[in-house]
Design a protein around this motif. Structure first.
Motif, mmCIF file in Angstrom:
data_model
loop_
_atom_site.group_PDB
_atom_site.id
_atom_site.type_symbol
_atom_site.label_atom_id
_atom_site.label_comp_id
_atom_site.label_asym_id
_atom_site.label_seq_id
_atom_site.Cartn_x
_atom_site.Cartn_y
_atom_site.Cartn_z
ATOM 1 N N THR A 1 -5.028 -1.829 2.544
ATOM 2 C CA THR A 1 -4.066 -1.144 1.681
ATOM 3 C C THR A 1 -2.659 -1.695 1.838
ATOM 4 O O THR A 1 -1.746 -1.277 1.141
ATOM 5 N N GLY B 1 3.152 -1.306 2.089
ATOM 6 C CA GLY B 1 1.923 -0.638 1.701
ATOM 7 C C GLY B 1 1.367 0.163 2.853
ATOM 8 O O GLY B 1 2.101 0.613 3.728
ATOM 9 N N THR C 1 0.193 -4.309 1.207
ATOM 10 C CA THR C 1 0.433 -5.157 0.031
ATOM 11 C C THR C 1 1.100 -6.474 0.395
ATOM 12 O O THR C 1 0.954 -7.453 -0.327
ATOM 13 N N PRO D 1 -1.714 3.220 4.135
ATOM 14 C CA PRO D 1 -2.260 4.496 3.668
ATOM 15 C C PRO D 1 -1.223 5.454 3.097
ATOM 16 O O PRO D 1 -1.465 6.106 2.099
ATOM 17 N N VAL E 1 -0.397 4.447 -0.440
ATOM 18 C CA VAL E 1 -1.509 4.718 -1.342
ATOM 19 C C VAL E 1 -1.566 6.209 -1.681
ATOM 20 O O VAL E 1 -1.850 6.599 -2.809
#
Length: 136
Positions: free
Chosen positions: A74, A102, A76, A104, A107
């Motif tokens: 997750t 990025g 980036t 968790p 997200v």
């Protein structure tokens, strides 16, 4: 401009020798740490593990490496924050900080989002002329 043959040979030899050198530790470590992060982002744990000290790679603990980095898919992006090497002509230990985007929280839509990195601090050590991330 006139350059002597002797000066030309000396200059050519110096350039040739410098191109064979691996570069300053900071450059080598930055390249290796960012490559390791790219492998983790791509969930290529086997390739990322190659950047960890051989003693860890050959231990039972290596079987948990993927689990230790669950969620790295997750991420980036990662970029170099800083590298600080021990003093000396040829340091064998450096502290590294990567800035990772990025994760968790991004997200799940936290206020931190994708634009604010979190820091990943690690230690890299030199073993037999090669730099590795130190994990015990």
């Amino acid at each position: 401009m006139h350059i002597s043959f002797r000066a030309f040979v000396l200059a050519t030899a110096l350039v040739g020798c410098s191109s064979l050198q691996p570069g300053p530790p900071e450059e080598v470590i930055a390249e290796r740490a960012l490559a390791q992060a790219r492998y983790l982002i791509d969930s290529d744990y086997e390739s990322a593990l190659r950047y960890v000290v051989p003693s860890y790679q050959n231990s039972a603990r290596a079987g948990f490496y993927e689990a230790d980095f669950t969620g790295s898919d997750t991420w980036t992006a990662a970029e170099l924050g800083r590298i600080r090497c021990d003093e000396g002509i040829e340091p064998d230990r450096c502290e590294v900080r990567l800035l990772v985007y990025g994760g968790p929280a991004a997200v799940l839509g936290s206020s931190r989002g994708f634009n604010e990195p979190w820091t990943w601090d690690m230690v890299w050590i030199k073993i037999d002329g090669e730099w590795y991330q130190y994990l015990d």
